[in-house]
Design a protein around this motif. Structure first.
Motif, PDB file in Angstrom:
ATOM      1  N   LEU A 161      50.993 -39.637-152.814  1.00  0.00           N
ATOM      2  CA  LEU A 161      51.519 -38.758-153.855  1.00  0.00           C
ATOM      3  C   LEU A 161      53.039 -38.763-153.873  1.00  0.00           C
ATOM      4  CD1 LEU A 161      49.047 -35.760-153.446  1.00  0.00           C
ATOM      5  CD2 LEU A 161      49.188 -37.326-155.396  1.00  0.00           C
ATOM      6  N   ASN A 162      53.640 -38.792-152.693  1.00  0.00           N
ATOM      7  CA  ASN A 162      55.099 -38.818-152.617  1.00  0.00           C
ATOM      8  C   ASN A 162      55.640 -40.076-153.288  1.00  0.00           C
ATOM      9  OD1 ASN A 162      57.533 -37.459-151.496  1.00  0.00           O
ATOM     10  ND2 ASN A 162      57.715 -39.372-150.332  1.00  0.00           N
ATOM     11  N   HIS A 163      54.945 -41.188-153.087  1.00  0.00           N
ATOM     12  CA  HIS A 163      55.363 -42.439-153.715  1.00  0.00           C
ATOM     13  C   HIS A 163      55.231 -42.347-155.240  1.00  0.00           C
ATOM     14  CE1 HIS A 163      55.963 -46.732-154.282  1.00  0.00           C
ATOM     15  NE2 HIS A 163      54.817 -46.777-154.992  1.00  0.00           N
ATOM     16  N   SER A 164      54.148 -41.744-155.696  1.00  0.00           N
ATOM     17  CA  SER A 164      53.930 -41.615-157.145  1.00  0.00           C
ATOM     18  C   SER A 164      55.003 -40.754-157.795  1.00  0.00           C
ATOM     19  CB  SER A 164      52.539 -41.016-157.411  1.00  0.00           C
ATOM     20  OG  SER A 164      51.518 -41.857-156.909  1.00  0.00           O
ATOM     21  N   VAL A 165      55.313 -39.604-157.159  1.00  0.00           N
ATOM     22  CA  VAL A 165      56.342 -38.718-157.706  1.00  0.00           C
ATOM     23  C   VAL A 165      57.693 -39.423-157.750  1.00  0.00           C
ATOM     24  CG1 VAL A 165      57.583 -36.555-157.377  1.00  0.00           C
ATOM     25  CG2 VAL A 165      55.115 -36.642-156.990  1.00  0.00           C
ATOM     26  N   HIS A 166      58.054 -40.124-156.655  1.00  0.00           N
ATOM     27  CA  HIS A 166      59.335 -40.818-156.616  1.00  0.00           C
ATOM     28  C   HIS A 166      59.392 -41.912-157.673  1.00  0.00           C
ATOM     29  CE1 HIS A 166      60.301 -38.822-152.818  1.00  0.00           C
ATOM     30  NE2 HIS A 166      61.556 -39.303-152.963  1.00  0.00           N
ATOM     31  N   ARG A 190      64.355 -29.104-154.082  1.00  0.00           N
ATOM     32  CA  ARG A 190      64.725 -27.707-154.208  1.00  0.00           C
ATOM     33  C   ARG A 190      63.444 -26.885-154.208  1.00  0.00           C
ATOM     34  NH1 ARG A 190      68.847 -29.532-153.152  1.00  0.00           N
ATOM     35  NH2 ARG A 190      70.963 -29.048-153.915  1.00  0.00           N
ATOM     36  N   ASN A 191      63.417 -25.867-153.357  1.00  0.00           N
ATOM     37  CA  ASN A 191      62.221 -25.018-153.223  1.00  0.00           C
ATOM     38  C   ASN A 191      60.965 -25.861-152.961  1.00  0.00           C
ATOM     39  OD1 ASN A 191      63.795 -22.721-153.786  1.00  0.00           O
ATOM     40  ND2 ASN A 191      63.481 -22.961-156.009  1.00  0.00           N
ATOM     41  N   GLU A 192      61.173 -26.884-152.103  1.00  0.00           N
ATOM     42  CA  GLU A 192      60.086 -27.766-151.686  1.00  0.00           C
ATOM     43  C   GLU A 192      59.468 -28.534-152.860  1.00  0.00           C
ATOM     44  OE1 GLU A 192      57.293 -25.409-149.478  1.00  0.00           O
ATOM     45  OE2 GLU A 192      58.695 -25.043-147.825  1.00  0.00           O
ATOM     46  N   ARG A 193      60.253 -28.705-153.963  1.00  0.00           N
ATOM     47  CA  ARG A 193      59.815 -29.483-155.111  1.00  0.00           C
ATOM     48  C   ARG A 193      60.818 -30.617-155.320  1.00  0.00           C
ATOM     49  NH1 ARG A 193      54.827 -27.540-156.970  1.00  0.00           N
ATOM     50  NH2 ARG A 193      55.327 -28.262-159.091  1.00  0.00           N
ATOM     51  N   LEU A 194      60.322 -31.785-155.701  1.00  0.00           N
ATOM     52  CA  LEU A 194      61.188 -32.919-155.996  1.00  0.00           C
ATOM     53  C   LEU A 194      61.811 -32.728-157.364  1.00  0.00           C
ATOM     54  CD1 LEU A 194      58.936 -35.812-154.640  1.00  0.00           C
ATOM     55  CD2 LEU A 194      61.028 -34.939-153.626  1.00  0.00           C
ATOM     56  N   LEU A 230      51.906 -33.711-160.508  1.00  0.00           N
ATOM     57  CA  LEU A 230      51.958 -34.532-159.282  1.00  0.00           C
ATOM     58  C   LEU A 230      52.609 -33.753-158.133  1.00  0.00           C
ATOM     59  CD1 LEU A 230      52.919 -38.110-160.557  1.00  0.00           C
ATOM     60  CD2 LEU A 230      50.792 -37.402-159.437  1.00  0.00           C
ATOM     61  N   ASN A 231      53.664 -33.016-158.422  1.00  0.00           N
ATOM     62  CA  ASN A 231      54.310 -32.197-157.388  1.00  0.00           C
ATOM     63  C   ASN A 231      53.354 -31.141-156.847  1.00  0.00           C
ATOM     64  OD1 ASN A 231      56.861 -32.945-156.517  1.00  0.00           O
ATOM     65  ND2 ASN A 231      57.870 -32.147-158.364  1.00  0.00           N
ATOM     66  N   ASN A 232      52.541 -30.584-157.758  1.00  0.00           N
ATOM     67  CA  ASN A 232      51.560 -29.598-157.295  1.00  0.00           C
ATOM     68  C   ASN A 232      50.561 -30.239-156.327  1.00  0.00           C
ATOM     69  OD1 ASN A 232      52.742 -27.597-158.808  1.00  0.00           O
ATOM     70  ND2 ASN A 232      51.358 -27.843-160.563  1.00  0.00           N
ATOM     71  N   GLU A 233      50.097 -31.441-156.677  1.00  0.00           N
ATOM     72  CA  GLU A 233      49.160 -32.141-155.796  1.00  0.00           C
ATOM     73  C   GLU A 233      49.827 -32.496-154.473  1.00  0.00           C
ATOM     74  OE1 GLU A 233      47.323 -35.454-157.647  1.00  0.00           O
ATOM     75  OE2 GLU A 233      46.824 -34.364-159.494  1.00  0.00           O
ATOM     76  N   LEU A 234      51.100 -32.899-154.532  1.00  0.00           N
ATOM     77  CA  LEU A 234      51.834 -33.224-153.304  1.00  0.00           C
ATOM     78  C   LEU A 234      51.965 -32.007-152.407  1.00  0.00           C
ATOM     79  CD1 LEU A 234      53.487 -35.166-151.561  1.00  0.00           C
ATOM     80  CD2 LEU A 234      55.502 -34.596-152.961  1.00  0.00           C
ATOM     81  N   ARG A 235      52.306 -30.842-153.027  1.00  0.00           N
ATOM     82  CA  ARG A 235      52.429 -29.636-152.224  1.00  0.00           C
ATOM     83  C   ARG A 235      51.105 -29.267-151.588  1.00  0.00           C
ATOM     84  NH1 ARG A 235      54.804 -27.826-149.664  1.00  0.00           N
ATOM     85  NH2 ARG A 235      54.715 -25.573-150.065  1.00  0.00           N
TER      86      ARG A 235
END
Length: 818
Positions: A161-166, A190-194, A230-235
């Motif tokens: 997921l981190n790769h997808s978000v980046h 910021r606030n644990e969000r990319l 995607l950030n929600n899934e990553l978190r």
């Protein structure tokens, strides 16, 4: 122990030096809690432990104590159900490994260091816990990916997921449509969000959520709407990862909780050995030695040094409690009186704490129930106390508490007031302390106390040496002599007019002047005698050294002589064994040659050639062994044996003779030939021998001495068994044993023997029968009776010396090649 005494004797500084040698915080706590003990058994045990550890350090160089941590709080937290952090778990694993290493080390040296080895019983092995923590955590305190299968899957999901978000964010910041809106082409959190940094003026155009802003407000950190899901899934994936990490740490913490008691016990064992090792290291750093403690109140310090003085320290000798219980030390200022006082007190405290003391080996220290010291000037302005009052207040406190078996150290007793009153108080205090059987050391300048010490039994004078030429103290204590203040000598050397000195002497009075001069003369005489004693001691030491060297050289020479003798004996024994082996081989070869000759109808070497070969081999053996060393015969063996005769051999047929090379009796069969050889019948053998090798037999051969060769041949009968068991042997080996046995039986004088060959396939029985059929020693043979073995054994009658051998058909000896 009195707290003020510990302070003025600087006991805390000794503990500070000891704490530096401790490797762990738990051992340093033990150092902090250390105090002098008044229990003789406890002190003796502590000193023995220190001595063992010192010897171990001197021998091995170190004790494995690395990796020890204070894990008490962590273990307690785990025991209460708490979850430990990775760093705490790593400390526990390191401490468990330290316990395992130290336990193995102590068990390996338990024979030489039994006191230290006892602590191995407190140290347990936690291999499973060590391995579990090592498998789950890295050395940096991170939980490994493979700590659990669930964690493997969780981290794979997070990375994906981190790769997808980046990837999506990089496409946005590099897109031409958004490039002008982005402050910098970077991805931040910021606030644990990319997020991406967006210029504030494009807030309305950039579709996303604002999570933060820069201090100036020019930059907004926005999460594009396209990556929110995607950030929600990553978190969520990161949350599951953290939950699994906590489960891994909880599982390890539960293992720690199960072993809490054993871990804490092992920690105590590690702390105890670390504490002992610290005492041993301090002993090394001070070049200290173990004191001999006693209950008799005897102090005997040899070459003692104050452990806190830096630089070159002059050692002192001090005695107390043996012949006198009170010591009064006098002498000039800066002469070392106070240092001597502190040295006695501090070394006593160290010994009662289980520490070695900086003194020569064999120094003795007493066990005191109380130690009091009034040293230095502790004036109190708040209490409006003068020097005298300060000292007197402390002395009053001491006198209220002091008991027998106490050590009391008083510096400048009675000082700070009128000299006559101060001297009177000092004498009274010393008298009371002496009557209480306390051990007292006091320093003073009062001359009255010198006379007091001379006149009172059990009280002794002492002084610190002073060089009047250089005006320098020598810092050596002389017991038995009072000291002088040397005030006049110092004033004279500094240039005070003689008239002033004369006036001062006249004011002192004749008695006091004569006393001081007498003391000075005694001191001078003592110094001269001491110099002579030192010279004698040096000469004695040199004599002892030369004596030791002589004894060492003598012992070395004796050892080398013994070694050479041992080597010579071993070489002679080896040569003898080799000669015996050669002789045995020669006999076997001769027998084999005779048997081969019989088998081949006497084709091959005859008796003469065999005898010549035997002589050659005998000569080689004699050459290798060398001539025998002359040996002084025993008195009872010096007489010629009875069988020897002074008559010469006549060399006529029928003459009975003794054949020296064979050590056998024989009968001459022929006249001497040109070489001087005659044929001699020896048993069943007919050999040639030189007449010079023959001796005539005495008249009564039957009365030969028991140790003669004839007696040996007769007693050989008792050494040969009347039966031979060949069952289980191969035919070739059995026939060889049979032929050798028949030779021995004939020489042994046996008339009849039994050969056990068994039934079996009949091959061994047939081979035995064929051998007996053609053997020259066999007169006849028959199957054994039923009670003797029946068909499984054969009874053989051996040929007597005069009986002719049986006739053998030419075909009875088959060719061995067939």
């Amino acid at each position: 122990m009195d707290e003020r005494t510990l302070r003025v004797l600087e006991y805390a500084q000794i503990k500070a030096l000891l704490a530096r040698e401790a490797g762990s915080t738990v051992a340093k706590e033990r150092v902090e809690q250390l105090s002098p003990s008044t229990d003789f058994e406890v002190v003796s045990h502590l000193l023995a432990e220190t001595s063992e550890a010192r010897a171990l350090l001197d021998e091995e160089g170190s004790i494995p104590l690395g990796g020890v941590h204070d894990i008490r709080e962590s273990v307690d937290l785990a025991g209460k159900g708490g979850v430990l952090e990775p760093d705490a778990l790593l400390d526990i694993a390191a401490t468990a490994a330290a316990s395992r290493r130290l336990r193995g080390f102590l068990l390996n040296v338990r024979d030489d260091y039994p006191l230290l080895a006892e602590y191995a019983g407190q140290l347990e092995i936690f291999r499973d816990l060590e391995d579990a923590i090592d498998r789950a955590l890295t050395g940096e305190g991170q939980v490994r990916d493979d700590a659990s299968p669930e964690l493997v899957r969780a981290r794979q999901r997070v990375r994906s997921l981190n790769h997808s978000v980046h990837t999506r964010l990089e496409a946005i910041i590099n897109s031409p449509a958004y490039r002008r809106m982005v402050q910098e082409p970077i991805i931040t959190i910021r606030n644990e969000r990319l997020c991406v940094p967006v210029r504030s003026e494009f807030k309305g155009e950039f579709k996303g959520i604002v999570h933060d802003a820069s201090a100036s407000g020019a930059t907004l950190f926005m999460e594009p709407l396209s990556v929110v899901e995607l950030n929600n899934e990553l978190r969520e994936a990161q949350r599951r990862e953290q939950e699994e990490i906590r489960r891994v740490l909880a599982r390890l913490s539960a293992q720690v909780a199960d072993l809490a008691g054993s871990l804490l016990m092992s920690l105590e064992g590690l702390a105890a050995v670390d504490f002992i090792a610290a005492r041993a290291k301090l002993s090394q750093s001070m070049d200290a030695s173990p004191p001999q403690v006693n209950r008799e109140g005897i102090i005997e310090l040899s070459a003692a040094r104050h452990p806190l003085l830096a630089g070159k320290v002059v050692p002192i000798d001090m005695r107390l409690g043996d012949g006198f219980n009170t010591l009064v030390i006098t002498g000039p200022n800066t002469g070392g009186k106070t240092v001597a006082l502190k040295t006695v007190g501090l070394l006593t405290l160290m010994a009662q704490s289980g520490l070695h003391i900086p003194s020569s080996e064999g120094s003795r220290v007493a066990m005191f129930g109380q130690v009091f010291a009034d040293i230095g000037d502790e004036q109190s302005i708040q209490q409006n106390l003068s020097t005298f009052s300060s000292h007197m207040s402390q002395i009053v406190s001491i006198m209220r508490q002091v008991q027998p078996n106490a050590l009391v150290l008083l510096d400048e007793i009675g000082a700070g007031t009128d000299p006559s009153e101060g001297a009177a108080l000092a004498k009274a205090l010393l008298s009371v302390l002496h009557s209480l059987d306390a051990r007292t050391v006091a320093t003073t300048h009062y001359g009255e106390l010198k006379a007091f010490a001379f006149s009172e039994p059990g009280i002794e004078n002492a002084s610190v040496e002073f060089d009047p030429e250089t005006l320098r103290p020598l810092y050596r204590v002389q017991i038995g002599l009072p000291g002088s203040s040397n005030a006049f000598a110092i004033a004279q050397r500094l240039g005070l007019p003689a008239s002033v000195l004369e006036t001062a002497e006249s004011m002192m009075g004749a008695v006091r002047t004569h006393l001081d001069r007498g003391i000075e003369q005694v001191e001078a005489t003592h110094r001269a005698l001491e110099a002579e004693r030192l010279a004698v001691d040096q000469q004695r030491s040199e004599v002892e050294r030369l004596k030791a060297e002589y004894e060492r050289l003598t012992a070395d020479l004796q050892a080398r002589r013994s070694k050479l003798i041992h080597q010579a004996r071993e070489e002679a024994r080896a040569l003898l064994e080799e000669a015996r082996a050669e002789i045995t081989d020669m006999v076997e070869s001769t027998r084999a040659a005779l048997r081969e000759a019989r088998k081949r109808d006497h084709r091959g070497p005859g008796p003469v050639e065999i005898k010549r070969a035997a002589r050659e081999r005998t000569a080689r053996i004699e050459e290798s062994v060398g001539p025998p060393e002359p040996v002084e015969p025993a008195p009872e063996a010096r007489a010629e044996p009875a069988r020897r005769s002074p008559r010469a051999v006549r060399g006529r047929p029928g003459e009975e003779v003794w054949v020296r090379p064979l050590r056998q009796k024989g009968t001459i069969q022929s006249l001497p030939d040109q070489e001087g050889d005659v044929e001699v019948q020896v048993g069943i053998l007919r050999v040639k021998a030189r007449v010079t090798d023959l001796e005539p037999l005495p008249e009564a051969v039957g009365s030969a001495a028991p140790d003669s060769p004839v007696a040996q041949i007769q007693t050989a009968k008792a050494q040969v068994s009347p039966e031979l068991n060949l069952v289980g042997q191969r035919v070739a080996d059995a026939i060889y044993e049979l032929e050798k046995y028949l030779d021995d039986a004939l020489v042994g004088g046996l008339a009849e023997v039994r050969i056990i060959h068994g039934l079996g396939t009949g091959a061994l029985r047939s081979a035995v029968g064929e051998t007996l059929e053609r053997h020259p020693h066999v007169a006849d043979y028959r199957p054994a009776e039923r009670e003797q073995g029946g068909a499984g054994a054969t009874v053989v009658r051996l040929r007597s010396p005069g009986e002719p051998p049986p006739a053998v058909a030419p075909d009875a000896h088959p060719d061995p090649a067939e």
